[in-house]
Design an enzyme around this catalytic site. Structure first.
Site, short mmCIF file in Angstrom:
data_model
loop_
_atom_site.label_atom_id
_atom_site.label_comp_id
_atom_site.label_asym_id
_atom_site.label_seq_id
_atom_site.Cartn_x
_atom_site.Cartn_y
_atom_site.Cartn_z
N GLN A 131 17.47 70.56 35.54
CA GLN A 131 17.84 69.20 35.15
C GLN A 131 19.24 68.87 35.66
O GLN A 131 20.23 69.46 35.24
CB GLN A 131 17.80 69.08 33.62
CG GLN A 131 18.17 67.70 33.10
CD GLN A 131 18.02 67.62 31.58
OE1 GLN A 131 17.80 68.62 30.92
NE2 GLN A 131 18.14 66.44 31.04
N GLY A 132 19.34 67.90 36.57
CA GLY A 132 20.62 67.51 37.16
C GLY A 132 21.17 66.26 36.51
O GLY A 132 21.19 65.18 37.13
N TYR A 133 21.62 66.38 35.27
CA TYR A 133 22.19 65.25 34.54
C TYR A 133 23.72 65.36 34.46
O TYR A 133 24.44 64.57 35.03
CB TYR A 133 21.62 65.19 33.12
CG TYR A 133 20.33 64.42 32.97
CD1 TYR A 133 19.45 64.24 34.03
CD2 TYR A 133 19.96 63.89 31.75
CE1 TYR A 133 18.27 63.54 33.88
CE2 TYR A 133 18.78 63.18 31.58
CZ TYR A 133 17.93 63.01 32.65
OH TYR A 133 16.76 62.31 32.49
N SER A 134 24.21 66.34 33.69
CA SER A 134 25.64 66.44 33.38
C SER A 134 26.49 66.67 34.62
O SER A 134 26.07 67.33 35.58
CB SER A 134 25.89 67.58 32.38
OG SER A 134 25.28 67.31 31.15
N SER A 166 20.79 74.16 33.56
CA SER A 166 20.03 75.32 33.09
C SER A 166 19.04 75.81 34.13
O SER A 166 18.26 75.03 34.68
CB SER A 166 19.28 74.96 31.80
OG SER A 166 20.17 74.57 30.79
N GLU A 249 12.29 65.20 25.32
CA GLU A 249 12.97 66.45 24.98
C GLU A 249 12.94 66.70 23.48
O GLU A 249 12.95 67.84 23.04
CB GLU A 249 14.41 66.40 25.47
CG GLU A 249 15.19 67.69 25.25
CD GLU A 249 16.59 67.62 25.82
OE1 GLU A 249 17.14 68.69 26.15
OE2 GLU A 249 17.15 66.51 25.94
N SER A 368 26.35 65.33 21.99
CA SER A 368 27.27 65.86 20.99
C SER A 368 27.13 65.12 19.67
O SER A 368 26.58 64.01 19.59
CB SER A 368 28.71 65.75 21.49
OG SER A 368 29.11 64.39 21.54
N GLU A 370 29.36 63.61 18.06
CA GLU A 370 30.06 62.33 18.14
C GLU A 370 29.17 61.25 18.78
O GLU A 370 29.13 60.10 18.31
CB GLU A 370 31.36 62.49 18.93
CG GLU A 370 32.42 63.35 18.24
CD GLU A 370 32.15 64.85 18.33
OE1 GLU A 370 32.84 65.62 17.65
OE2 GLU A 370 31.24 65.25 19.10
#
Length: 389
Positions: A131-134, A166, A249, A368, A370
């Protein structure tokens, strides 16, 4: 909410349980409990073979429609499958990102050609996905993505960096959120691209974690390429696709996650009984509170699956992340001084030390605390949006 199971559902539970008991009593039995968060480095090849054993017997992608290679199970049958899989302590599946995230996204948004190209190989566990998100500047704030892609003839050319990716070190493909409209900001102008990892323009660097493993990676994209037709949804509409994937997810697999938590809690209680920590009234009260909270969490997970509550996923993420973090803390208190030293050199951790260390990240990854509170405040309660610079 009716939490009872029909006669057909219970017959299905017996079928799942019998298959797992039979399979895990043979050559696969030694894999019980291996893999999972903080332990994805364990027995990767063996777990991959196990995943393919599941595929050969029709136990992958069980919730997918039959026309896409799945079993077309009802919601409650999917819940049963994930409950029984977790109760059997079967090894964590290597194919999670393809089966639980990308596959349902392609079924919802992919072209027939994309579905025919990728879905059968996910079902058969022949291709693994990352997964290429962050990104370094776009973790919880995913709309701040800076990775760029431009069309060059019949291909996209991609430049940027992804992080906390991951299993990229053993996957063949990655789905990437990239900015394809120059000058666009926030969630506008993003596209959802499918890219092969094994190419000259991609470098994967594992990140060593506190737990000793390296399941996360940095991924550097320098002139990396993928075919122009491997964009899911319309170009520039990637935010919609990316958010839909995050919804998948938090699907039925979370029920299995709760069962896994119950096993961990039972293990900590067993340790407390063995070393006498259970006699401490404060520790005993904390363990009892975790037990009660876990049952409430299970009911909350089932409620979220059976309702259209916009905030259910965020509430559940807040609840389970905080609970799991507290379980890790209680586990260390149960161990006492013994928990402060590794079992052996150079860094041989036991399962409770690993639980404590990895669960520190539960309130950060996947959105997160928040961010979840902002979602609930703004989208559910209707409070003013947080000021952004």
């Amino acid at each position: 909410m009716d939490l009872t199971y029909s006669t057909d559902d219970e017959a299905f539970r017996a079928e799942v349980r019998a298959f797992l008991e039979d399979s895990l009593s043979g050559e696969w039995g030694e894999l019980r409990g291996l893999g999972g968060p903080g332990k994805d480095h364990e027995a990767v090849e063996e777990r991959l073979a196990w995943n393919r054993h599941l595929a050969a017997h029709g136990w992958t992608c069980v919730g997918w429609p039959t026309e896409h290679g799945g079993r077309g199970l009802t919601l409650w049958q999917q819940v049963i499958f994930h409950e029984e899989y977790a109760r059997s302590n079967a090894p964590a599946r290597v194919n999670h990102l393809g089966e639980e995230l990308l596959g349902p996204t392609l079924i919802a948004f992919g072209t027939p050609e994309q579905q025919q190209r990728f879905l059968p190989k996910i079902v058969a566990v022949e291709e693994l996905w990352a997964q290429g998100y962050s990104e370094p500047g776009a973790g919880s704030d995913l709309a701040n993505v800076q990775t760029k892609a431009r069309l060059d003839g019949d291909q996209w050319v991609v430049d940027g960096q992804k992080v906390w990716t991951s299993n990229a070190h053993f996957s063949q493909w990655i789905f990437v959120i990239a900015r394809t409209e120059p000058g666009s900001q926030r969630h506008h102008g993003l596209s959802f691209l499918l890219m092969p990892l094994d190419q000259e323009g991609i470098e994967v660097r594992p990140i060593e974690q506190l737990t000793g493993g390296s399941e996360f990676n940095e991924v550097f994209l320098s002139g990396a390429r993928t075919d122009a037709d491997l964009v899911v949804g319309d170009p520039g509409q990637g935010w919609k696709v990316a958010m839909a994937l995050l919804g998948f997810e938090r699907g039925v697999s979370v029920v299995g996650q709760v069962v896994g938590f119950a096993r961990e809690l039972a293990g900590v209680v067993e340790v407390a009984r063995g070393n006498g920590a259970i006699d401490d009234p404060v520790l005993r009260d904390r363990l009892a509170s975790l037990k009660v909270e876990l049952e409430v969490m299970r009911l909350q997970a089932l409620r979220g699956l059976s309702s259209d509550d916009a905030g259910a996923a965020s509430v559940f993420k807040l609840v389970w992340a905080g609970w799991h973090k507290r379980l890790g803390e209680v586990a260390m208190d149960v161990l006492g001084a013994e928990g402060l030293t590794a079992r052996g050199a150079p860094y041989d951790l036991d399962e409770w030390q690993r639980l404590f260390l990895f669960s520190r990240a539960d309130t950060i990854y996947g959105g997160s605390d928040e961010i979840q509170r902002n979602i609930l405040a703004e989208r559910v309660l209707g409070l003013p949006r947080e000021a952004r610079g």
